[in-house]
Motif scaffolding. Structure first.
Motif, PDB file in Angstrom:
ATOM      1  N   THR A  19      -5.054  -6.514   6.530  1.00  0.00           N
ATOM      2  CA  THR A  19      -4.883  -5.629   7.679  1.00  0.00           C
ATOM      3  C   THR A  19      -3.742  -4.646   7.453  1.00  0.00           C
ATOM      4  OG1 THR A  19      -5.763  -7.234   9.265  1.00  0.00           O
ATOM      5  CG2 THR A  19      -4.273  -5.557  10.136  1.00  0.00           C
ATOM      6  N   GLY A  20      -2.612  -5.142   6.965  1.00  0.00           N
ATOM      7  CA  GLY A  20      -1.489  -4.261   6.679  1.00  0.00           C
ATOM      8  C   GLY A  20      -1.831  -3.221   5.635  1.00  0.00           C
ATOM      9  N   PHE A  21      -2.550  -3.642   4.601  1.00  0.00           N
ATOM     10  CA  PHE A  21      -2.988  -2.714   3.552  1.00  0.00           C
ATOM     11  C   PHE A  21      -3.874  -1.619   4.135  1.00  0.00           C
ATOM     12  CE2 PHE A  21      -6.366  -1.589   0.538  1.00  0.00           C
ATOM     13  CZ  PHE A  21      -5.626  -1.079  -0.517  1.00  0.00           C
ATOM     14  N   ARG A  22      -4.859  -2.008   4.930  1.00  0.00           N
ATOM     15  CA  ARG A  22      -5.795  -1.027   5.505  1.00  0.00           C
ATOM     16  C   ARG A  22      -5.082  -0.067   6.457  1.00  0.00           C
ATOM     17  NH1 ARG A  22      -9.592  -5.488   5.661  1.00  0.00           N
ATOM     18  NH2 ARG A  22      -8.868  -5.945   7.776  1.00  0.00           N
ATOM     19  N   LEU A  23      -4.156  -0.584   7.260  1.00  0.00           N
ATOM     20  CA  LEU A  23      -3.433   0.271   8.203  1.00  0.00           C
ATOM     21  C   LEU A  23      -2.642   1.351   7.478  1.00  0.00           C
ATOM     22  CD1 LEU A  23      -2.125  -2.366  10.778  1.00  0.00           C
ATOM     23  CD2 LEU A  23      -3.829  -0.590  11.195  1.00  0.00           C
ATOM     24  N   ALA A  24      -1.959   0.959   6.394  1.00  0.00           N
ATOM     25  CA  ALA A  24      -1.182   1.939   5.641  1.00  0.00           C
ATOM     26  C   ALA A  24      -2.089   2.987   5.002  1.00  0.00           C
ATOM     27  CB  ALA A  24      -0.345   1.238   4.570  1.00  0.00           C
ATOM     28  N   MET A  25      -3.236   2.559   4.507  1.00  0.00           N
ATOM     29  CA  MET A  25      -4.182   3.505   3.910  1.00  0.00           C
ATOM     30  C   MET A  25      -4.705   4.479   4.964  1.00  0.00           C
ATOM     31  SD  MET A  25      -4.450   2.824   0.595  1.00  0.00           S
ATOM     32  CE  MET A  25      -6.070   3.341   0.005  1.00  0.00           C
ATOM     33  N   GLU A  26      -5.068   3.945   6.125  1.00  0.00           N
ATOM     34  CA  GLU A  26      -5.589   4.799   7.195  1.00  0.00           C
ATOM     35  C   GLU A  26      -4.550   5.810   7.653  1.00  0.00           C
ATOM     36  OE1 GLU A  26      -6.842   2.137  10.235  1.00  0.00           O
ATOM     37  OE2 GLU A  26      -8.508   1.303   9.046  1.00  0.00           O
ATOM     38  N   GLU A  27      -3.303   5.369   7.795  1.00  0.00           N
ATOM     39  CA  GLU A  27      -2.243   6.266   8.252  1.00  0.00           C
ATOM     40  C   GLU A  27      -1.962   7.376   7.246  1.00  0.00           C
ATOM     41  OE1 GLU A  27       0.958   3.636   9.112  1.00  0.00           O
ATOM     42  OE2 GLU A  27      -0.072   2.724  10.838  1.00  0.00           O
ATOM     43  N   ALA A  28      -2.264   7.121   5.974  1.00  0.00           N
ATOM     44  CA  ALA A  28      -2.096   8.142   4.936  1.00  0.00           C
ATOM     45  C   ALA A  28      -3.354   8.983   4.750  1.00  0.00           C
ATOM     46  CB  ALA A  28      -1.713   7.467   3.612  1.00  0.00           C
ATOM     47  N   GLY A  29      -4.358   8.720   5.593  1.00  0.00           N
ATOM     48  CA  GLY A  29      -5.611   9.458   5.471  1.00  0.00           C
ATOM     49  C   GLY A  29      -6.409   9.061   4.246  1.00  0.00           C
ATOM     50  N   ARG A  30      -6.241   7.822   3.823  1.00  0.00           N
ATOM     51  CA  ARG A  30      -6.901   7.346   2.596  1.00  0.00           C
ATOM     52  C   ARG A  30      -7.874   6.220   2.935  1.00  0.00           C
ATOM     53  NH1 ARG A  30      -3.238   8.151  -1.715  1.00  0.00           N
ATOM     54  NH2 ARG A  30      -4.825   7.221  -3.063  1.00  0.00           N
ATOM     55  N   ARG A  31      -8.836   5.999   2.045  1.00  0.00           N
ATOM     56  CA  ARG A  31      -9.748   4.866   2.152  1.00  0.00           C
ATOM     57  C   ARG A  31      -9.551   3.976   0.929  1.00  0.00           C
ATOM     58  NH1 ARG A  31     -15.808   6.541   3.488  1.00  0.00           N
ATOM     59  NH2 ARG A  31     -15.878   4.257   3.703  1.00  0.00           N
ATOM     60  N   PRO A  32      -9.581   2.655   1.110  1.00  0.00           N
ATOM     61  CA  PRO A  32      -9.466   1.774  -0.060  1.00  0.00           C
ATOM     62  C   PRO A  32     -10.578   2.044  -1.058  1.00  0.00           C
ATOM     63  CG  PRO A  32      -9.235   0.537   1.991  1.00  0.00           C
ATOM     64  CD  PRO A  32      -9.699   1.903   2.374  1.00  0.00           C
TER      65      PRO A  32
ATOM     66  N   ALA B 293      -7.331  -0.315  -4.914  1.00  0.00           N
ATOM     67  CA  ALA B 293      -8.196  -1.422  -4.490  1.00  0.00           C
ATOM     68  C   ALA B 293      -7.339  -2.589  -4.013  1.00  0.00           C
ATOM     69  CB  ALA B 293      -9.095  -1.860  -5.640  1.00  0.00           C
ATOM     70  N   HIS B 294      -7.970  -3.453  -3.250  1.00  0.00           N
ATOM     71  CA  HIS B 294      -7.287  -4.668  -2.789  1.00  0.00           C
ATOM     72  C   HIS B 294      -8.188  -5.869  -3.064  1.00  0.00           C
ATOM     73  CE1 HIS B 294      -5.023  -7.570  -0.674  1.00  0.00           C
ATOM     74  NE2 HIS B 294      -5.497  -7.393   0.547  1.00  0.00           N
ATOM     75  N   ILE B 295      -7.718  -6.761  -3.949  1.00  0.00           N
ATOM     76  CA  ILE B 295      -8.371  -8.063  -4.123  1.00  0.00           C
ATOM     77  C   ILE B 295      -7.675  -8.989  -3.137  1.00  0.00           C
ATOM     78  CG2 ILE B 295      -8.829  -9.989  -5.690  1.00  0.00           C
ATOM     79  CD1 ILE B 295      -8.933  -7.986  -7.973  1.00  0.00           C
ATOM     80  N   MET B 296      -8.357  -9.280  -2.050  1.00  0.00           N
ATOM     81  CA  MET B 296      -7.752  -9.922  -0.893  1.00  0.00           C
ATOM     82  C   MET B 296      -7.590 -11.433  -1.088  1.00  0.00           C
ATOM     83  SD  MET B 296      -9.916  -7.939   2.110  1.00  0.00           S
ATOM     84  CE  MET B 296     -11.500  -8.541   1.486  1.00  0.00           C
TER      85      MET B 296
ATOM     86  N   ALA C  69       0.830  -1.208   0.000  1.00  0.00           N
ATOM     87  CA  ALA C  69       0.000   0.000   0.000  1.00  0.00           C
ATOM     88  C   ALA C  69       0.862   1.254   0.000  1.00  0.00           C
ATOM     89  CB  ALA C  69      -0.935  -0.009   1.205  1.00  0.00           C
ATOM     90  N   GLU C  70       1.908   1.263   0.802  1.00  0.00           N
ATOM     91  CA  GLU C  70       2.770   2.444   0.888  1.00  0.00           C
ATOM     92  C   GLU C  70       3.426   2.747  -0.452  1.00  0.00           C
ATOM     93  OE1 GLU C  70       4.013   2.155   5.629  1.00  0.00           O
ATOM     94  OE2 GLU C  70       5.337   1.306   4.083  1.00  0.00           O
ATOM     95  N   PHE C  71       3.815   1.712  -1.179  1.00  0.00           N
ATOM     96  CA  PHE C  71       4.436   1.905  -2.489  1.00  0.00           C
ATOM     97  C   PHE C  71       3.438   2.533  -3.470  1.00  0.00           C
ATOM     98  CE2 PHE C  71       5.705   0.527  -6.751  1.00  0.00           C
ATOM     99  CZ  PHE C  71       7.054   0.857  -6.757  1.00  0.00           C
ATOM    100  N   LEU C  72       2.204   2.030  -3.454  1.00  0.00           N
ATOM    101  CA  LEU C  72       1.188   2.572  -4.371  1.00  0.00           C
ATOM    102  C   LEU C  72       0.803   4.000  -3.997  1.00  0.00           C
ATOM    103  CD1 LEU C  72      -1.027  -0.637  -4.719  1.00  0.00           C
ATOM    104  CD2 LEU C  72       0.547   0.316  -6.436  1.00  0.00           C
ATOM    105  N   ILE C  73       0.750   4.281  -2.713  1.00  0.00           N
ATOM    106  CA  ILE C  73       0.459   5.645  -2.269  1.00  0.00           C
ATOM    107  C   ILE C  73       1.580   6.593  -2.695  1.00  0.00           C
ATOM    108  CG2 ILE C  73       0.213   7.123  -0.224  1.00  0.00           C
ATOM    109  CD1 ILE C  73      -1.129   4.660   1.140  1.00  0.00           C
TER     110      ILE C  73
END
Length: 343
Positions: A202-215, A186-189, A174-178
């Motif tokens: 979980t890791g994907f969502r945490l990185a998105m949340e910390e960047a102020g983003r929503r999947p 999007a995340h196809i889990m 997620a951090e790389f894409l951000i």
């Protein structure tokens, strides 16, 4: 080699080699000690007589069969044939034989297969992406048969498990894409009934949340090619401003299906229209046809840690081990790069 219908016994070998029968037993028991001279004499006599040790008879004496059961859910994902081959080689180098069983991830079939492994008197069991019920783990514990879970965790403090650090891996993707300034990620889990699928999400969502983003979207791909391809098709049918511009896929097996669907089903370019990141780094990921940017599961380190944990249990150390191994991002051509970052 003698020509006779009478079975050659260890006593026959001992007489010809001029050693005791117990010395013959030590030579053919992995882990037992014998001098080089004794080993040479016994092996020469055994070759001359055509003697082969009986592993079942040895098991009755030692209480050990030197057989390890490998229990795997499926082999379609290229990660598992690779991992099983390496597990087999490492265990064989330690003097163990391998018995591979397949079992789908539902309680009844797994329980039945484990019962078969018990009947084969395996010394230990390694499960690969297979969950175990509490009653099965209790029964194995009572029988003294250690279990190590490979690439899967379980909410059972008594079980040892070895995985990559899936939460950190999902976060890294997620951090790389951000950082590459994607707007709709999007995340196809992976299957959300598995710890690996849940932890990567979980890791994907945490990185998105910390960047102020929503999947942009979260879809369970079930670790299935067709399901993942259908998910990509549904997500990307929308117009350019509505479809995801990046997809993190829960493993490479699904990511290849997603890339094929984007390119050949929807005529989209990768990474021009949609960036794709996978998870595992199976050999095909490096092929020019895919050039998949992906999180690498360090399979050699995972195998080594799994075998070390199992051998520790077999030697009497039953302390459960929860091992998480860091997974690097392998940057190739399927995902847009952050500004200023070269390949």
């Amino acid at each position: 080699m003698t020509e006779t219908n009478t079975p050659v016994t260890a006593l026959d070998v001992a007489r010809l080699a001029g050693v005791s029968q117990s010395a013959v037993s030590r030579v053919f028991t992995p882990g037992a000690s014998a001098s080089k001279r004794t080993i040479s004499k016994v092996q020469a006599a055994a070759e001359q007589l055509g003697y082969r040790p009986n592993p079942l008879a040895r098991a009755m004496i030692t209480g050990r069969t030197r057989i390890i059961g490998l229990l795997v859910a499926y082999l379609e994902n290229q990660f598992y044939p690779m991992a099983l081959e390496r597990l087999s080689r490492v265990l064989q180098a330690e003097g163990y034989h391998i018995l591979v069983f397949m079992a789908e991830n539902h309680t009844e079939q797994v329980s039945e297969v484990v019962k078969q492994l018990i009947d084969y008197r395996v010394d230990g069991i390694i499960t690969a992406s297979v969950g175990l019920s509490n009653d099965i783990t209790s029964r194995l514990s009572a029988l003294g048969i250690p279990v190590v879970m490979f690439n899967r965790g379980q909410d059972d403090d008594a079980l040892s498990e070895v995985t990559s650090d899936n939460i950190a891996g999902g976060r890294r993707a997620a951090e790389f894409l951000i950082a590459a300034e994607h707007e709709r990620i999007a995340h196809i889990m992976g299957w959300q009934g598995s710890s690996t699928g849940r932890d990567r999400a979980t890791g994907f969502r945490l990185a998105m949340e910390e960047a102020g983003r929503r999947p942009h979207a979260l879809v369970d791909g079930m670790y299935d090619r067709q399901t993942a391809a259908a998910a990509a098709r549904d997500l990307c049918r929308a117009g350019a401003g509505k479809r995801p511009d990046a997809i993190f896929v829960g493993n490479d097996h699904m990511a290849f299906a997603v890339m094929d669907e984007l390119r050949f089903g929807l005529n989209l370019s990768i990474p021009g229209d949609v960036s794709v990141i996978g998870y595992d780094d199976v050999p095909i990921a490096a092929w020019p046809s895919y050039a998949l940017t992906t999180i690498r599961q360090p399979v050699n380190r995972m195998v080594a840690a799994t075998v070390e944990a199992l051998l520790g249990h077999l030697s009497g150390d039953r302390t459960p081990r929860k091992i998480r191994i860091d997974s690097p991002l392998m940057i190739r051509g399927s995902a847009r790069l952050p500004k200023g970052e070269g390949r």
